[in-house]
Enzyme design. Structure first.
Site, PDB file in Angstrom:
ATOM      1  N   PRO A 118       0.844  -1.196   0.000  1.00 40.82           N
ATOM      2  CA  PRO A 118       0.000   0.000   0.000  1.00 40.82           C
ATOM      3  C   PRO A 118       0.878   1.244   0.000  1.00 40.82           C
ATOM      4  CG  PRO A 118       0.052  -0.986   2.189  1.00 40.82           C
ATOM      5  CD  PRO A 118       0.810  -1.914   1.285  1.00 40.82           C
ATOM      6  N   MET A 119       0.674   2.145  -0.964  1.00 41.96           N
ATOM      7  CA  MET A 119       1.495   3.348  -1.096  1.00 41.96           C
ATOM      8  C   MET A 119       0.593   4.545  -1.311  1.00 41.96           C
ATOM      9  SD  MET A 119       4.497   1.751  -3.545  1.00 41.96           S
ATOM     10  CE  MET A 119       3.327   0.878  -4.603  1.00 41.96           C
TER      11      MET A 119
ATOM     12  N   GLN B 281      -6.564  -0.887   2.850  1.00 43.56           N
ATOM     13  CA  GLN B 281      -5.866  -0.513   4.086  1.00 43.56           C
ATOM     14  C   GLN B 281      -6.408   0.797   4.649  1.00 43.56           C
ATOM     15  OE1 GLN B 281      -1.778   1.231   4.446  1.00 43.56           O
ATOM     16  NE2 GLN B 281      -1.274  -0.783   5.295  1.00 43.56           N
TER      17      GLN B 281
ATOM     18  N   CYS C 280       3.055   3.116   9.283  1.00 44.01           N
ATOM     19  CA  CYS C 280       3.432   4.406   8.705  1.00 44.01           C
ATOM     20  C   CYS C 280       4.275   5.204   9.702  1.00 44.01           C
ATOM     21  CB  CYS C 280       2.193   5.215   8.321  1.00 44.01           C
ATOM     22  SG  CYS C 280       2.584   6.809   7.572  1.00 44.01           S
TER      23      CYS C 280
ATOM     24  N   LYS D 181      -0.345  -4.497   9.097  1.00 47.43           N
ATOM     25  CA  LYS D 181       1.004  -4.237   8.594  1.00 47.43           C
ATOM     26  C   LYS D 181       1.746  -3.461   9.670  1.00 47.43           C
ATOM     27  CE  LYS D 181       3.556  -2.484   4.582  1.00 47.43           C
ATOM     28  NZ  LYS D 181       4.487  -1.545   5.223  1.00 47.43           N
TER      29      LYS D 181
ATOM     30  N   HIS E 293       7.303  -5.165   8.272  1.00 46.17           N
ATOM     31  CA  HIS E 293       8.370  -4.354   7.666  1.00 46.17           C
ATOM     32  C   HIS E 293       9.551  -4.379   8.634  1.00 46.17           C
ATOM     33  CE1 HIS E 293       9.455  -0.406   5.362  1.00 46.17           C
ATOM     34  NE2 HIS E 293      10.511  -1.142   5.617  1.00 46.17           N
TER      35      HIS E 293
ATOM     36  N   GLY F  17      10.791  -5.101   2.884  1.00 47.40           N
ATOM     37  CA  GLY F  17      12.077  -4.462   3.124  1.00 47.40           C
ATOM     38  C   GLY F  17      13.214  -5.159   2.412  1.00 47.40           C
ATOM     39  N   ASN F  18      14.078  -4.368   1.766  1.00 43.86           N
ATOM     40  CA  ASN F  18      15.262  -4.869   1.048  1.00 43.86           C
ATOM     41  C   ASN F  18      14.902  -5.658  -0.212  1.00 43.86           C
ATOM     42  OD1 ASN F  18      16.552  -3.845   3.286  1.00 43.86           O
ATOM     43  ND2 ASN F  18      17.079  -5.843   4.163  1.00 43.86           N
TER      44      ASN F  18
END
Length: 573
Positions: free
Chosen positions: A23-24, A79, A108, A147, A175, A209-210
């Site tokens: 989700p962005m 979300q 967030c 999340k 995350h 992540g990564n």
């Protein structure tokens, strides 16, 4: 059909999704989700939606979810950010028919989340989170997921995840960064935290992540044992990441623009995506970077993208064999590739050759171009100007910073002036506040009423007498009180005080009725109700009057009868 949970939900509803688009905010809109699904994404999330706004604003619901319904866009998880259980559930109920699950954002780390008290800034409030997830799990027809970001300590992160699972979370995305790791300080995500969480819970876990390429996806799944991998930054720079391909940038840019024409979205979203896709090329062709920042239409954005394509093709034709990509890039700038976020000291070097997008937009806005909102305002008022130098300068209130009244005697805004004028019994003609003047007029009027200045004589009305009259005549308490007050002349002349004990009255009536074999009149409780009973019983006396409070003891109510028919009954207990 019963609601699926845990691994059954992941395998059947989500199709065992392993490749997930994160989700962005303003970036995972429908057009981008469709592009990502065409290139290997198996599950997508909507951008983070604000639960309170979603409940309150029908247009917000329509623009962010209801109008984005598309059969190709499933499975889909919506979300929300929220900090109130009821509001979160209300928003989820409005969204559950348009998705496969509801996700609570607990990751967030941005300042807006800190000000709004949501996202990662709720991770210490475990009781609140338990209530939110438990209520959603009980009332929703779709599963609830979360999340999160990790704590510095692995054991605390594990306990955090177990608490969420126990409350009803059916799928957990972890995350591997703390809430302090963001922007230039992001650093590397900890897969060790994610691995520990996966071993400790009995629900599916996604890692975040990564993730910059397909090899990272496979390595993460192997190292941590998670069911799926979520990508955000990597997906934005290469939507074909989950296919294991690195195509030419213009291929994906053109495909995305075609989808946007079918499923429109705000131009700011489109521009942001092209800045990400063309990031490395825009470091070479700075002039086109400025052009992309200034365009105001979708066709203008497409024209700049086409110009970038031509520049890249020219660079390709001039490329010599054996030459390595510049700036230590893994591939040439026209190829979709990962973006390594610079550290604090490196960030200033990257943009040293050109001005920022925001600076370009502000420059253009101050000269000739106006935003849509400003254009609408100018249509309504052609004489309106947006030049900051021409805007009037307002003096600020000494206390709160709001514009002060030009004629305020205290040099304050109206709100602060009203509080001070009331406190000091003063006037402020500039704000129309006349507390002092009204008080002086009131005192002057009272001075012309001699009856109000005379000392009042207190008389006591015997409750035994009222009770005996009420019982013998079969009258209500109020009727007997009115009769005896008239008989003894208590309603004549000036004001008179009558002290009435309701407990004394009820005790006397109970004794009289018991002796006659009857129940106590006008009571429904074994205990007297004090002043409340008195006020209800005296309606005969207060029909033409107004009521206000005066002090009294807990066992008596004080009634003030005046010739002007103003009656004051105490409400203290």
């Amino acid at each position: 059909m019963p609601k699926l949970q845990g691994f059954e939900f992941w395998s059947r509803t989500l199709g065992g999704a392993r490749h997930v688009v994160a989700p962005m905010v303003d970036q995972s809109e429908l057009a981008w989700r469709l592009l990502s699904r065409r290139h290997g994404a198996q599950l997508c999330y909507t951008p983070m939606l604000h639960a309170q706004v979603f409940v309150r604003d029908a247009n917000y619901r329509k623009e962010n979810l209801y109008c984005d319904v598309c059969p190709e866009d499933r499975p889909l998880i919506v979300q929300f950010c929220a900090n109130d259980p009821e509001v979160f559930v209300q928003a989820a109920l409005l969204a559950q028919d348009y998705c496969d699950a509801i996700d609570l954002n607990l990751g967030c780390p941005q300042m807006i989340a800190k000000r709004g008290h949501y996202g990662a800034f709720l991770q210490e409030e475990w009781d609140l989170l338990q209530r939110m997830i438990l209520l959603a799990h009980e009332r929703l027809s779709v599963p609830v997921t979360c999340k999160i970001r990790v704590f510095p300590e692995i054991d605390k992160t594990v306990r955090y995840a177990q608490m969420l699972e126990k409350a009803g979370c059916q799928l957990l995305t972890v995350h591997g960064r703390t809430k302090e790791q963001k922007g230039p300080m992001a650093g590397t995500a900890s897969w060790e935290h994610i691995k520990a969480v996966r071993k400790a819970v009995g629900i599916p876990v996604f890692a975040n992540g990564n993730i910059q390429c397909l090899q990272d996806v496979e390595r993460c799944i192997q190292d941590t044992g998670v069911q799926g991998v979520m990508s955000a930054e990597g997906n934005l720079h290469n939507p074909a990441l989950f296919e294991g391909r690195s195509p030419a940038v213009w291929e994906l840019a053109e495909e995305y623009l075609d989808i946007v024409r079918q499923h429109p979205c705000p131009l700011s979203y489109v521009r942001a995506h092209l800045f990400k896709l063309w990031h490395h090329t825009l470091q070479v062709h700075q002039q086109l970077r400025e052009e992309l920042a200034k365009v105001k239409t979708l066709e203008g954005v497409a024209a700049v993208s086409q110009a970038l394509k031509l520049r890249c093709q020219e660079d390709m034709s001039r490329q010599q064999e054996g030459v390595r990509p510049a700036d230590n890039l893994p591939a040439f700038h026209w190829i979709c590739q990962p973006y390594i976020r610079p550290g604090p000291r490196e960030g200033s070097k990257e943009n040293s050759g050109g001005r920022s997008k925001r600076a370009l937009e502000e420059e253009e806005g101050s000269m000739e171009g106006l935003s849509k909102n400003k254009l609408k305002k100018q249509l309504r008022n052609p004489h309106k100007t947006f030049d900051p130098s021409l805007k009037p300068k307002y003096a600020k209130c000494d206390q709160c910073g709001n514009p002060k009244g030009n004629r305020c005697v205290f040099n304050l805004c109206r709100g602060c002036c009203k509080k001070r004028a009331f406190r000091e019994t003063a006037d402020c003609p500039g704000h129309g506040l006349l507390f002092k003047t009204k008080l002086e007029k009131s005192l002057a009027w009272k001075g012309t009423q001699p009856g109000l200045q005379e000392a009042q004589q207190a008389l006591h009305l015997d409750m035994d007498l009222v009770a005996e009259h009420s019982c013998s005549q079969n009258h209500s308490f109020g009727t007997s009180l009115e009769f005896l007050a008239h008989q003894q002349g208590l309603l004549k002349g000036g004001a008179t005080l009558i002290h009435i004990s309701s407990i004394q009255y009820l005790d006397k009536m109970r004794r009289l009725r018991t002796a006659q074999g009857a129940s106590t009149p006008h009571t429904r409780q074994s205990q007297p109700r004090g002043p409340t009973l008195l006020c209800e019983s005296m309606r005969a006396l207060i029909r033409p009057s107004r009521m206000s409070c005066v002090s009294s003891s807990s066992r008596a109510a004080t009634v003030v009868l005046k010739a002007a028919a103003i009656l004051c009954i105490s409400a203290d207990t």
